[in-house]
Design a protein around this motif. Structure first.
Motif, short mmCIF file in Angstrom:
data_model
loop_
_atom_site.label_atom_id
_atom_site.label_comp_id
_atom_site.label_asym_id
_atom_site.label_seq_id
_atom_site.Cartn_x
_atom_site.Cartn_y
_atom_site.Cartn_z
N GLU A 43 5.77 38.39 67.84
CA GLU A 43 6.60 37.74 67.70
C GLU A 43 7.75 37.99 67.15
O GLU A 43 8.25 39.83 67.59
CB GLU A 43 5.89 38.09 66.25
CG GLU A 43 7.09 38.03 64.44
CD GLU A 43 7.33 36.12 64.65
OE1 GLU A 43 6.10 35.25 64.91
OE2 GLU A 43 8.44 35.84 64.30
N PHE A 91 7.81 27.17 50.60
CA PHE A 91 7.58 26.86 49.16
C PHE A 91 5.68 26.78 49.27
O PHE A 91 5.97 26.41 47.78
CB PHE A 91 8.13 25.38 49.02
CG PHE A 91 9.90 25.45 48.39
CD1 PHE A 91 10.25 26.54 48.22
CD2 PHE A 91 10.20 24.11 49.60
CE1 PHE A 91 11.56 26.93 48.48
CE2 PHE A 91 11.83 24.56 49.24
CZ PHE A 91 12.54 25.97 48.59
N ALA A 93 3.69 24.08 49.14
CA ALA A 93 3.00 23.59 48.97
C ALA A 93 1.82 22.91 50.00
O ALA A 93 2.32 23.07 51.38
CB ALA A 93 4.01 22.32 48.27
N VAL A 212 9.14 35.93 73.91
CA VAL A 212 8.66 35.77 75.07
C VAL A 212 9.70 34.49 74.79
O VAL A 212 9.64 33.24 74.87
CB VAL A 212 6.98 34.84 74.29
CG1 VAL A 212 6.38 34.29 75.61
CG2 VAL A 212 5.46 35.47 73.60
N GLY A 494 2.56 23.76 64.42
CA GLY A 494 2.45 23.05 64.19
C GLY A 494 3.02 21.41 65.63
O GLY A 494 3.04 20.17 65.70
N ALA A 506 1.27 22.37 56.05
CA ALA A 506 1.27 23.45 56.63
C ALA A 506 -0.37 23.91 56.44
O ALA A 506 -1.12 24.53 57.18
CB ALA A 506 1.83 24.57 56.03
#
Ligand SMILES: Cc1cc2nc3c(=O)[nH]c(=O)nc-3n(C[C@H](O)[C@H](O)[C@H](O)COP(=O)(O)OP(=O)(O)OC[C@H]3O[C@@H](n4cnc5c(N)ncnc54)[C@H](O)[C@@H]3O)c2cc1C
Length: 538
Positions: A43, A91, A93, A212, A494, A506
């Protein structure tokens, strides 16, 4: 395998190497580790604990450390940059995608989604993610004041509005409105609270500040993943580099980064599918700021607060709580369907990006801007998610990462180019008109545009830059998320989503990642990894 002369690295071995720890990375890492595989997650951002999430906008606070803001040509992307990825800054949602989205054809003139995926096929995977995070069904008692005002304005204008399902534990939420800086109260159900601890408990190793750069092949049919170690405070600096060999690579660096890694790897991996770095979608996003007239809010909507102000609510609450879904009607033509969501944006971003009308068009300066800033607590921002045309394309990759880093943290210039087509522009114009119709009725508010007209579009929901599909000419991945022509490399973030979703993505990214896991497990077993599928949810 030949490595470039002069480069030194310690090559480690693992079964599965996961790039990125957001939705696509955390979910696959959990299941593969729980099934018995050796899993390493690289990460690029830092790893912060709940008590390190700060309530200020200072450079070096959690606010600037955990974001990645990349400005391209006609499109700017905001995303997470930390362990947990976008789930830490989002957020929360979490709506499901309407059925018509899966039937979209877009400009390629054929169904963009694979034939195996429609809403019914995805529902069981949605169920799993909703249970694991978990996602709560909001009702009118849990929506914020800003959400209530938007709902009242919708009702007055003859539109319906709905509480939005959210991954927020309302028993822990203090309505502090700092959820973008990371939630100190563990009320926001980020991946730091479920899939990632589950992965670690099953032996996965998560390495923060490891970016990466490229992937190469190894002689045994596996892959070598090259990374740089990023400096903790100044992300422009590196503290060394290394490489890890893996039998399976899961790319989940987000739709703004995954195609860049693949493009940079092309020289060593061989030709990439045509769709890598093409068909990018910004989820058809558009922001409008309604500056509320407090007196009108009191008179027209019958709302008031003890201090006499009717709204002034921008400081209180949480993210989006209420959305109008009237235009999510599958019988309407493509490009005219969208949702409108009440949103919160803090003064930092809000005041930089919002514009006021000047004599020659929208402007960021002048007395009107000062007045706009003075009244920012009376803003209500509405967020459009519409059907764009997958018109984004990535240019040549920068030397490292996904952008040329401009500042110590957060800001970069990226290779994305986006020119909205007539279809996209028409959808935005229709949604702008509906926002005005709702918010300006009887002088309740003055609606002002955001940045799209001056610097181009802006998205927090990058999608589709390395998408799944049935047609090899227009999709980079097959319907099991495997990169065409490169067996053993999977993409689960995504970028795999084929098109704009008309709602927040998401939950869908997460459901697709859950759905992809059995296929990745099968591929790992074929490559000799002792792994099984079937762990319970974290
Ligand atoms: C302010 C904000 C609010 C949002 N609100 C919502 C919402 O309410 N609902 C919703 O559905 N969505 C929301 N989103 C969007 C949501 O966060 C994303 O759609 C989602 O996180 C994308 O998941 P992903 O797996 O594609 O990638 P991400 O979650 O972005 O994860 C990618 C990870 O990869 C890391 N990475 C990138 N490059 C590299 C590299 N080279 N090497 C190693 N690691 C790398 C990144 O640092 C990041 O942690 C919001 C986003 C933002 C920015």
């Amino acid at each position: 395998m030949t490595e470039p002369a002069g480069e030194s690295f310690a090559v480690e071995q693992t079964d599965v190497l996961v790039v990125g720890s957001g939705f696509g990375g955390a979910i696959t890492a959990y299941h593969l580790a729980a099934g018995g595989a050796r899993v390493v997650v690289l990460e690029r951002g830092p790893w912060l604990r709940s008590d390190e999430f700060e309530h200020d906008f200072m450079l070096g606070s959690s606010y600037t450390r955990i974001f990645d803001f990349v400005v391209g040509d006609g499109m700017a992307l905001l995303g997470g940059n930390c362990v947990g990825g976008g789930s830490v800054v989002y957020f929360a949602a979490m709506p499901r995608v309407p059925s018509f989205v899966f039937e979209r054809k877009g400009s390629i003139g054929r169904r963009m989604w694979p034939a195996t995926i429609d809403r019914a096929a995805l529902d069981p995977w949605y169920d799993r993610v909703e249970q694991a995070l978990p996602v709560s069904r909001n009702d009118w008692n849990t929506v914020t004041y800003a959400g209530g005002l938007f709902a009242a304005a919708c009702a007055r204008a003859g539109h319906t509005a709905n509480p939005v399902p959210a991954a927020v534990d309302n028993t822990l939420c203090t309505n502090c409105n700092w959820m973008m800086a990371g939630c100190r109260f563990d009320a926001k159900r980020s991946l730091l609270l479920n899939y990632l601890p589950g992965a670690i408990a099953n032996g996965a190793e998560i390495r923060p500040l490891h970016e990466v750069q490229r992937i190469a092949r190894t002689d045994d049919g596996g892959y070598r993943v090259h990374y740089n170690v990023i400096h903790d405070d100044d992300y422009r600096l590196t503290n060394g580099s290394g490489a890890i060999d893996a039998k399976i690579v899961v790319l989940a660096a987000g739709a703004g980064a995954t195609p860049v890694i693949l493009q940079r790897s092309e020289a060593e991996l061989g030709a990439m599918p045509h769709a890598v770095g093409r068909y990018f979608s910004g989820n058809g996003e558009r922001l409008n700021t309604a500056v509320i007239d407090e007196d009108k809010a009191r008179d027209l909507l019958g709302v008031s607060r003890p201090d006499g102000s009717a709204f002034r609510a921008n400081q209180v609450g949480k993210g989006p709580c209420v959305a109008s879904w009237d235009r999510l009607d599958g019988s309407l033509p493509e490009y005219s369907r969208f949702s409108l969501e009440q949103l919160y944006f803090p003064p930092g971003f809000g005041t930089i990006l919002a514009q006021v009308p000047g004599p020659d068009g929208p402007t960021w300066f002048g007395p009107e801007k000062k007045e706009l800033l003075r009244r920012w607590q009376s803003w209500l921002t509405t967020f459009t998610m519409s059907e764009d045309d997958n018109e984004g394309e990535f240019g040549a990759p920068p030397p490292t990462g996904n952008a040329f880093r401009i500042s110590q943290q957060m800001l970069g210039r990226g290779p994305i180019r986006y020119r909205p087509t007539e279809n996209t522009l028409r959808g935005w114009a229709e949604s702008d008109a509906q926002v005005k119709e709702i918010m300006e009725r009887d002088g309740l508010a003055t609606v002002l545009p955001w940045s799209n007209d001056v610097v181009g579009a802006y998205t927090v929901h990058p999608l589709a830059s390395c998408r799944i599909g049935d047609d090899p000419a227009t999709s980079a991945l097959d319907d099991r998320h495997e990169l065409r022509g490169h067996p053993g490399i999977f993409v689960t973030d995504g970028s795999a989503v084929p098109c704009a979703l008309t709602v927040n993505p998401a939950l869908t990214i997460a459901a697709l990642a859950e759905r992809a896991v059995p296929g990745i497990v099968r591929a790992a077993r074929q490559r000799g990894v002792a792994v099984s599928y079937g762990a319970s949810l974290p």
